[in-house]
Motif scaffolding. Structure first.
Motif, mmCIF file in Angstrom:
data_model
loop_
_atom_site.group_PDB
_atom_site.id
_atom_site.type_symbol
_atom_site.label_atom_id
_atom_site.label_comp_id
_atom_site.label_asym_id
_atom_site.label_seq_id
_atom_site.Cartn_x
_atom_site.Cartn_y
_atom_site.Cartn_z
ATOM 1 N N ASP A 85 45.067 48.448 74.452
ATOM 2 C CA ASP A 85 46.520 48.273 74.433
ATOM 3 C C ASP A 85 47.165 48.671 73.105
ATOM 4 N N PRO A 136 49.354 52.519 74.005
ATOM 5 C CA PRO A 136 49.374 52.811 75.438
ATOM 6 C C PRO A 136 49.562 54.303 75.732
ATOM 7 N N SER A 166 44.358 43.765 80.524
ATOM 8 C CA SER A 166 45.176 44.641 79.683
ATOM 9 C C SER A 166 46.648 44.471 80.000
ATOM 10 N N SER A 167 47.466 44.523 78.966
ATOM 11 C CA SER A 167 48.917 44.445 79.164
ATOM 12 C C SER A 167 49.522 45.800 79.495
ATOM 13 N N SER A 168 48.718 46.866 79.375
ATOM 14 C CA SER A 168 49.242 48.216 79.628
ATOM 15 C C SER A 168 48.644 48.851 80.872
#
Length: 292
Positions: free
Chosen positions: A171, A174, A216-218
């Protein structure tokens, strides 16, 4: 470590999570192929081989040069090098223009996220800093760590922390990070990367990347397994032609975005004294490229 790993792989949570991810690989692979061109990255430096065609030349920071910077052989502990030393290493092994697009793979095997939570946290902090320094001077490269996502290189004591930390590395930038698991094949030992078992282990490692992406945040990230036309356990022999074709076709059938071909980069594992590597695999690869 291997016994611990085998025990971890029997845990219900792990089995369920990887089973779901493996089950989705075929469907995800078909979806990926429908919208994205499968990429072959060329990380070779053989004296007598030019893969050519649509293969994308890729730069690589070798483990044998990362290790002296990140491992103190006297204390037996990892360490963070100075930024100037790290930048010099990147500039040496990624000599293409700093702002150009492309791929850069970092191989720092002493920093794998294994063992205890404290060890994982310490190594993650170093990986994170090195990746941030690299991104600062190579902002348009797709970056990733060789082997970091391989099941055998992830802690069996605290896999949750390791998964979360690898997701955090993905992340950092990105759209410019990827997984680069090792998928070298062996010819005649008990490794799970031998013969028919190679496909099982490949799918497990790809599934591990998918499981990490759930943290993952992406979102999801590209996966490029590394393959090598030499046998890992007998480097002066080449992978048989039929087996090489199977490897290419198998990776193409998964959710992997592409693959990386490595070889001719390390004098310690040369195929022959002239650093050659030519064999049937070259023509097979070129034909494979022409069909993509």
């Amino acid at each position: 470590m291997r016994n611990d790993l085998l025990q971890f792989c029997k845990e219900p949570a792990f089995v369920a999570g990887v089973a779901v991810a493996v089950a989705l690989i075929g469907l995800a692979g078909a979806t990926a192929r429908a919208g994205t061109t499968f990429q072959v990255l060329d990380n070779t430096a053989y004296s007598d081989v030019t893969i050519g065609d649509s293969a994308i030349k890729t730069n690589f920071i070798p483990a044998r040069y990362c290790q002296p910077l990140t491992w103190n052989s006297t204390t037996g502990k990892v360490q963070l090098p100075s930024q100037s030393d790290w930048d010099n290493l990147v500039n040496t092994y990624d000599p293409t223009p700093a702002n150009s697009t492309g791929f850069l793979v970092l191989d720092c095997e002493k920093l794998y996220l294994i063992d205890s939570s404290a060890t994982i946290a310490n190594r993650f902090a170093i990986l994170k800093q090195l990746q941030e320094w690299t991104q600062a001077i190579r902002p348009n490269r797709v970056l990733g760590w060789y082997g970091l996502v391989n099941t055998f290189n992830i802690s069996t004591q605290d896999p949750a922390d390791a998964y979360q930390d690898i997701a955090a590395l993905m992340d950092l930038h990105p759209g410019y990070t990827a997984y680069f698991p090792s998928a070298y094949i062996t010819s005649s030992d008990t490794s799970p990367y031998t013969g028919a078992a190679w496909t099982t282990q490949l799918n497990t490692d790809i599934a591990t990347a998918a499981a990490i992406d759930t943290r993952s945040s992406s979102g999801s990230h590209p996966v490029y397994p590394y393959i090598w036309p030499q046998n890992y356990d007998n480097v002066t022999t080449l992978v048989p032609a039929a087996q090489w074709q199977v490897m290419l076709n198998t990776i193409l059938s998964t959710s992997a975005t592409g693959l990386v071909i490595w070889g001719g980069q390390n004098p310690a594992v040369e195929y022959n004294a002239s650093n050659g590597g030519y064999g049937p695999w070259v023509g097979i690869t070129q034909t494979f490229l022409s069909t993509l």
